[in-house]
Design a protein around this motif. Structure first.
Motif, PDB file in Angstrom:
ATOM      1  N   GLN A 183      -1.029  -6.279  -0.874  1.00  0.00           N
ATOM      2  CA  GLN A 183      -1.866  -5.150  -0.447  1.00  0.00           C
ATOM      3  C   GLN A 183      -1.992  -4.120  -1.548  1.00  0.00           C
ATOM      4  OE1 GLN A 183      -1.657  -2.983   3.422  1.00  0.00           O
ATOM      5  NE2 GLN A 183      -0.619  -4.802   4.163  1.00  0.00           N
ATOM      6  N   ILE A 184      -0.848  -3.800  -2.153  1.00  0.00           N
ATOM      7  CA  ILE A 184      -0.851  -2.829  -3.245  1.00  0.00           C
ATOM      8  C   ILE A 184      -1.739  -3.313  -4.384  1.00  0.00           C
ATOM      9  CG2 ILE A 184       0.593  -1.830  -5.043  1.00  0.00           C
ATOM     10  CD1 ILE A 184       1.321  -0.485  -2.602  1.00  0.00           C
TER      11      ILE A 184
ATOM     12  N   PHE B  57       3.367  -6.853   1.165  1.00  0.00           N
ATOM     13  CA  PHE B  57       3.055  -5.497   0.737  1.00  0.00           C
ATOM     14  C   PHE B  57       2.580  -5.473  -0.709  1.00  0.00           C
ATOM     15  CE2 PHE B  57       6.288  -3.788   4.043  1.00  0.00           C
ATOM     16  CZ  PHE B  57       5.311  -3.789   5.015  1.00  0.00           C
TER      17      PHE B  57
ATOM     18  N   GLU C 167       1.118   6.924  -6.436  1.00  0.00           N
ATOM     19  CA  GLU C 167       1.864   6.420  -5.272  1.00  0.00           C
ATOM     20  C   GLU C 167       1.882   4.896  -5.250  1.00  0.00           C
ATOM     21  OE1 GLU C 167       0.288   8.008  -1.698  1.00  0.00           O
ATOM     22  OE2 GLU C 167       0.968  10.048  -2.076  1.00  0.00           O
ATOM     23  N   LEU C 168       0.729   4.309  -5.503  1.00  0.00           N
ATOM     24  CA  LEU C 168       0.630   2.854  -5.491  1.00  0.00           C
ATOM     25  C   LEU C 168       1.601   2.233  -6.487  1.00  0.00           C
ATOM     26  CD1 LEU C 168      -3.229   2.406  -5.299  1.00  0.00           C
ATOM     27  CD2 LEU C 168      -1.586   1.556  -3.637  1.00  0.00           C
TER      28      LEU C 168
ATOM     29  N   LEU D 278      12.824  -4.916  -6.361  1.00  0.00           N
ATOM     30  CA  LEU D 278      13.543  -5.675  -5.341  1.00  0.00           C
ATOM     31  C   LEU D 278      13.396  -7.176  -5.561  1.00  0.00           C
ATOM     32  CD1 LEU D 278      15.022  -5.773  -2.564  1.00  0.00           C
ATOM     33  CD2 LEU D 278      12.749  -6.034  -1.559  1.00  0.00           C
TER      34      LEU D 278
ATOM     35  N   ALA E 262       8.029  -8.419   1.193  1.00  0.00           N
ATOM     36  CA  ALA E 262       7.784  -7.836  -0.127  1.00  0.00           C
ATOM     37  C   ALA E 262       6.481  -8.399  -0.696  1.00  0.00           C
ATOM     38  CB  ALA E 262       8.955  -8.139  -1.061  1.00  0.00           C
TER      39      ALA E 262
ATOM     40  N   PHE F 156      11.550  -2.220 -12.533  1.00  0.00           N
ATOM     41  CA  PHE F 156      11.149  -0.878 -12.100  1.00  0.00           C
ATOM     42  C   PHE F 156      10.529  -0.097 -13.253  1.00  0.00           C
ATOM     43  CE2 PHE F 156      11.649   3.511 -10.803  1.00  0.00           C
ATOM     44  CZ  PHE F 156      11.391   3.474  -9.440  1.00  0.00           C
TER      45      PHE F 156
ATOM     46  N   ASP G  37       4.249   3.542  -7.825  1.00  0.00           N
ATOM     47  CA  ASP G  37       5.644   3.799  -7.475  1.00  0.00           C
ATOM     48  C   ASP G  37       6.144   2.789  -6.443  1.00  0.00           C
ATOM     49  OD1 ASP G  37       5.674   5.886  -9.210  1.00  0.00           O
ATOM     50  OD2 ASP G  37       5.654   7.474  -7.712  1.00  0.00           O
ATOM     51  N   VAL G  38       5.315   2.516  -5.440  1.00  0.00           N
ATOM     52  CA  VAL G  38       5.742   1.558  -4.427  1.00  0.00           C
ATOM     53  C   VAL G  38       5.803   0.161  -5.029  1.00  0.00           C
ATOM     54  CG1 VAL G  38       5.149   0.473  -2.244  1.00  0.00           C
ATOM     55  CG2 VAL G  38       4.880   2.928  -2.521  1.00  0.00           C
TER      56      VAL G  38
ATOM     57  N   ALA H  89       9.009  -0.259  -6.784  1.00  0.00           N
ATOM     58  CA  ALA H  89      10.126  -0.507  -5.877  1.00  0.00           C
ATOM     59  C   ALA H  89      10.124  -1.964  -5.409  1.00  0.00           C
ATOM     60  CB  ALA H  89      10.049   0.441  -4.682  1.00  0.00           C
ATOM     61  N   LEU H  90       8.936  -2.490  -5.109  1.00  0.00           N
ATOM     62  CA  LEU H  90       8.850  -3.855  -4.604  1.00  0.00           C
ATOM     63  C   LEU H  90       9.178  -4.875  -5.707  1.00  0.00           C
ATOM     64  CD1 LEU H  90       5.613  -3.530  -2.449  1.00  0.00           C
ATOM     65  CD2 LEU H  90       7.947  -3.788  -1.609  1.00  0.00           C
TER      66      LEU H  90
ATOM     67  N   HIS I  51      -5.390  -2.684  -4.032  1.00  0.00           N
ATOM     68  CA  HIS I  51      -5.794  -1.310  -4.295  1.00  0.00           C
ATOM     69  C   HIS I  51      -5.802  -1.005  -5.785  1.00  0.00           C
ATOM     70  CE1 HIS I  51      -6.104   0.617  -0.307  1.00  0.00           C
ATOM     71  NE2 HIS I  51      -5.412  -0.441   0.069  1.00  0.00           N
TER      72      HIS I  51
END
Lengths: 221, 221
Positions: free
Chosen positions: A153-154, A150, A82-83, A93, A147, A199, A85-86, A89-90, A157
């Motif tokens: 933060q990602i 976030f 999940e991490l 962008l 962006a 990506f 993948d996000v 996306a970021l 992790h």
DNA sequence: TAGTGTATAGATGTATACAAGTACACTTCT
DNA sequence: AGAAGTGTACTTGTATACATCTATACACTA
């Protein structure tokens, strides 16, 4: 998530210290934090400690149980996926927006970092360093504060999982190749292309990390 | 960012209450929050109030000045643009992942929501409601907790700008058309197509919102 | 008069005392 | 013996008192 200008208060210091311990796994996944003991260990009262804990909770670096206790979150493969993948996306962008905003000076800066990245591809730590610098520079060019927020933060992790991955020479070569075509796409102002490259680049890193980790027995309770 | 299970503590209640006041503009952009006065108004001590404030700061719904004071953030067009751009990236990702995970039941659920969306396209509030439900359902199917987390944060902020936008019939028709092709793409499991549609859909909303807002004199200082 | 220094009111940051709630072992009853 | 109840130790949540820092008004000086 570091403040722009960390204030010089006990709460901020203990925030940084706790975060460091969590990311370094000094505080083990699943471990519970007891306020009185931790406050004593850090030589502070519970009040600023609690502020730091609350902030870490809201960043996901600590977990509050329904009953009130606070834990260091467990590690697991679904979360890694999940991490990344996000993050994909970021970064995608930011690459797209960087195309719209990059100046000539920005592009030269990216190319400079790329050269050093290439020169250091044989050294894990150095290569990693310039890779990070490249992404940070693109983030700076994109100048999207949400962006970036976030993404930081990602990244925190992801840091917690890095202890289980191995940074192979093949991976570094692949990353360098990705970086090269990414910088080219930004330089020639091709937003869709840059977005796709960024990506796929991160998704590649995700799959590599999952491969490296699987079977290494992530800490489970 | 609402907790999965909000605990029944004063700090959580005042968090919700402050958040409500911020999003409804009851607390005005630029307004400073004084702890003693606010604590008295809410009939609590400063301790739980401070916890709520800290949490709101880390979600960006309050801002800490270098000097220590706490403010409700100002509204400005650049921030809107950034918010929507990140939201586009997140929704795009979730649409992509929904394609990989959607079951037949999921798709039927989406189509059901779409029908009600279509039936209510003449009514602003109802149409909005089903639009939100559609996005939430896709988010649920994608099941990426980080994407959801960030998406909720973003949505809170967008909420603060909604007071200045007008929800025209044309906009609702356009949104419905977007939703239709988005659900189709998910139903036929075309991740790249769904991702692009979701991205463009949100970017469209961004541009519409910017148009609606420009010249309306956003609060400045 | 402009600028600087200072005093003071009031804000934030921290420590501590107290209240409320939770976990766990032990007892008691069936 | 097993289940349920109860008491105790300990944790978290809250209030309050205190220390430190900030801002503003005012006096004083150049």
């Amino acid at each position: 998530m570091a403040d722009p200008q960390p204030r010089n208060t006990g709460a901020h210091l203990v925030y940084s210290e706790l975060k460091r311990r969590i990311l370094s796994l000094e505080l083990k996944p699943g471990e519970r934090i007891y306020e009185p003991a931790m406050a004593a260990a850090l030589q502070l009262s519970r009040t600023p400690l609690r502020e730091a804990i609350r902030r870490l909770i809201s960043e996901g670096l600590l977990e509050q149980q329904a009953t009130g206790g606070v834990l260091v979150p467990l590690l697991d493969e679904k979360a890694i996926s999940e991490l990344y993948d996000v993050r994909a996306a970021l970064e995608s962008l930011m690459a797209r927006e960087a195309c719209a905003r990059a100046t000539t000076a920005d592009i030269e800066k990216l190319q400079g970092i790329l050269e050093r990245n290439a020169a250091m591809v044989g050294f894990a730590d150095e290569a990693m360093k310039y890779g990070v610098a490249l992404h940070a520079t693109i983030a700076g060019i994109a100048a999207n504060s949400w962006a970036q927020r976030f993404h930081e933060q990602i990244s925190s992790h992801v840091e917690r999982y890095r202890h289980f991955t191995n940074n192979s020479p093949e991976r570094r070569e692949q990353a360098l190749a990705d970086h090269r075509i990414l910088v080219e796409a930004v330089a020639s102002k091709e937003p869709e292309k840059a977005a796709k490259i960024a990506f796929d680049h991160v998704i590649g890193a995700r799959d590599e990390t999952l491969r490296a980790i699987s079977g290494k027995g992530l800490v489970v309770e």
